[in-house]
Design a protein around this motif. Structure first.
Motif, short mmCIF file in Angstrom:
data_model
loop_
_atom_site.label_atom_id
_atom_site.label_comp_id
_atom_site.label_asym_id
_atom_site.label_seq_id
_atom_site.Cartn_x
_atom_site.Cartn_y
_atom_site.Cartn_z
N ASP A 43 0.86 -1.19 0.00
CA ASP A 43 0.00 0.00 0.00
C ASP A 43 0.89 1.23 0.00
N LEU A 44 0.25 2.41 -0.06
CA LEU A 44 0.98 3.64 0.16
C LEU A 44 1.59 3.63 1.56
N ALA A 45 2.67 4.37 1.73
CA ALA A 45 3.44 4.30 2.97
C ALA A 45 2.65 4.77 4.18
N THR A 46 2.70 3.96 5.24
CA THR A 46 2.23 4.34 6.57
C THR A 46 3.45 4.56 7.44
N LEU A 47 3.44 5.64 8.24
CA LEU A 47 4.56 5.96 9.11
C LEU A 47 4.13 5.88 10.57
N TYR A 48 5.03 5.41 11.44
CA TYR A 48 4.72 5.22 12.84
C TYR A 48 5.56 6.07 13.77
N ILE A 187 -20.46 17.83 20.51
CA ILE A 187 -20.47 16.40 20.82
C ILE A 187 -19.16 15.80 20.34
N GLY A 188 -18.98 14.50 20.55
CA GLY A 188 -17.67 13.90 20.34
C GLY A 188 -17.29 13.53 18.92
N LEU A 189 -18.16 13.76 17.94
CA LEU A 189 -17.84 13.36 16.58
C LEU A 189 -16.90 14.38 15.93
N ASN A 190 -15.86 13.87 15.29
CA ASN A 190 -14.92 14.73 14.56
C ASN A 190 -14.32 13.95 13.41
N ARG A 191 -13.76 14.68 12.47
CA ARG A 191 -13.19 14.03 11.29
C ARG A 191 -11.67 14.05 11.38
N THR A 192 -11.07 12.92 11.14
CA THR A 192 -9.63 12.80 11.22
C THR A 192 -9.09 12.11 9.98
N ARG A 193 -7.84 12.30 9.69
CA ARG A 193 -7.24 11.66 8.53
C ARG A 193 -6.96 10.19 8.80
N LEU A 194 -7.08 9.38 7.76
CA LEU A 194 -6.91 7.93 7.86
C LEU A 194 -5.72 7.49 7.01
N TRP A 195 -5.14 6.34 7.37
CA TRP A 195 -4.09 5.74 6.56
C TRP A 195 -4.70 4.84 5.51
N SER A 196 -4.12 4.81 4.34
CA SER A 196 -4.64 4.04 3.21
C SER A 196 -4.79 2.56 3.56
N ASP A 197 -3.87 2.00 4.35
CA ASP A 197 -3.91 0.57 4.66
C ASP A 197 -4.77 0.25 5.87
N GLY A 198 -5.47 1.27 6.43
CA GLY A 198 -6.31 1.03 7.59
C GLY A 198 -5.58 1.00 8.91
N SER A 199 -4.29 1.34 8.90
CA SER A 199 -3.51 1.32 10.13
C SER A 199 -4.07 2.30 11.14
N ASP A 200 -3.85 2.00 12.44
CA ASP A 200 -4.29 2.89 13.50
C ASP A 200 -3.15 3.80 13.99
N SER A 201 -2.10 3.96 13.21
CA SER A 201 -0.98 4.81 13.62
C SER A 201 -1.45 6.24 13.87
N SER A 202 -1.13 6.77 15.05
CA SER A 202 -1.49 8.14 15.40
C SER A 202 -0.34 9.11 15.16
N PHE A 203 0.76 8.63 14.62
CA PHE A 203 1.93 9.48 14.40
C PHE A 203 1.65 10.52 13.32
N ARG A 204 2.01 11.79 13.61
CA ARG A 204 1.88 12.89 12.66
C ARG A 204 3.17 13.70 12.69
N TYR A 205 3.55 14.26 11.54
CA TYR A 205 4.80 15.02 11.44
C TYR A 205 4.59 16.21 10.51
N TRP A 229 5.28 17.05 6.70
CA TRP A 229 4.14 16.74 5.84
C TRP A 229 3.31 17.98 5.55
N THR A 230 2.66 17.99 4.40
CA THR A 230 1.74 19.05 4.02
C THR A 230 0.46 18.42 3.46
N ASP A 231 -0.65 19.15 3.59
CA ASP A 231 -1.88 18.67 2.95
C ASP A 231 -1.98 19.27 1.55
#
Length: 298
Positions: A43-48, A187-205, A229-231
């Motif tokens: 898959d596309l790279a996931t980083l931890y 309320i507690g609902l919010n939108r967050t970015r996901l990894w392509s492979d479904g990983s649960d990695s919370s690492f951001r840079y 990283w940039t969006d």
């Protein structure tokens, strides 16, 4: 009867021993890059962690920026503040009570959710200041009339109760509506970015000031030549990073009184085994598949 089960599985752990990154110097959109990585690697790279950042930086021959697997899937990236999977029953993470024409993600920056006085929901910027409803012990809901940003409201609920209110069904929606007492509340609902492979990695840079979704359409993530990283707009073309997962072979010896079909083995043995692996720390993208089966009568 004994069953000898040979398995193989993908285990995308964060280690040079468990996966390998690949730089592909071809310009593609994010979706095209994703398809290429899935066809030719995993898959596309996931980083931890920063070791993974350094691994990508050291691949060399990269100029400008390149796609990685983190993205904002506008339809599927909504997540509740309470992340404990045991809190939710089947389908209870997907309950929604949007107002008409919502969510509309106006200007691309509405990543958090409030409840209107009528009980329906609206997506709004997370830096607006609103009262909020917390979830407490014994399934209680508590209104806090202090006006805070979504992140500060979440921190307050976690410090004093359990979390921001996560709503699993229409009954709980009514309870939160009652607790809000006519206020518009977070309320507690919010939108967050996901990894392509479904990983649960919370690492951001992220690079300073990122992500900013400057043009309202920057939902995919690029790795810059500095490692930060940039969006970016997912339809722009750039090179990209893929990864290859670590594949493990396993053998299981199972004693059974009845003959099991492969479908029964998948459901009764492999599925619980995979759930246990994930509960013990492997990523959600881990897979386990039956490769070969031997039956030995005893």
């Amino acid at each position: 009867m004994f069953l000898v089960i040979l398995l193989f599985g993908f285990f995308p752990l964060s280690s040079a021993l468990s996966h390998q990154y690949h730089f592909v110097n071809e310009s593609k959109t994010w979706s095209e890059a994703q398809s290429y990585c899935r066809a030719n690697y995993t898959d596309l790279a996931t980083l931890y962690n920063t070791d993974d950042v350094n691994a990508l930086t050291q691949l060399g021959s990269q100029t400008g920026s390149a796609w990685i697997g983190l993205h904002d899937d506008v339809q599927n990236s909504w997540r509740w503040s309470i992340t404990d999977s045991s809190f939710y029953g089947p389908g209870e993470t997907t309950y929604r009570n949007w107002s008409p024409a919502e969510p509309n993600n106006f200007r691309g920056k509405e990543l958090c959710v409030d409840m209107h006085p009528v009980g329906t929901w609206n997506d709004i910027p997370c830096d607006y200041n609103y009262p909020f409803v917390c979830y407490g012990v014994n399934d209680t809901y508590v209104l806090n009339t202090t006006q805070l940003s979504w992140n500060d409201a979440q921190a307050s609920c976690r410090a004093n109760y359990i979390d921001l209110a996560s709503i699993r069904n229409s009954t709980e929606n009514q309870k939160v509506h009652d607790a809000a007492n006519g206020n518009t509340v977070y309320i507690g609902l919010n939108r967050t970015r996901l990894w392509s492979d479904g990983s649960d990695s919370s690492f951001r840079y992220w690079k300073s000031g990122q992500p900013d979704n400057a043009n309202g359409n920057q939902y995919c993530t690029a790795f810059s030549d500095s490692g930060h990283w940039t969006d970016e707009n997912c339809n722009t073309t750039r090179p990209f990073f893929c990864y290859s997962a670590f594949v493990v072979g396993l053998r299981m010896d199972i004693q059974t009184k009845t003959e099991l079909t492969e479908a029964e083995i998948e459901e009764m043995i492999l599925k619980p085994f995979l759930e246990e692996l994930i509960e013990n720390g492997l990523p959600n993208s881990t897979t386990v598949r039956l490769r070969r089966l031997h039956r030995i009568n005893t």
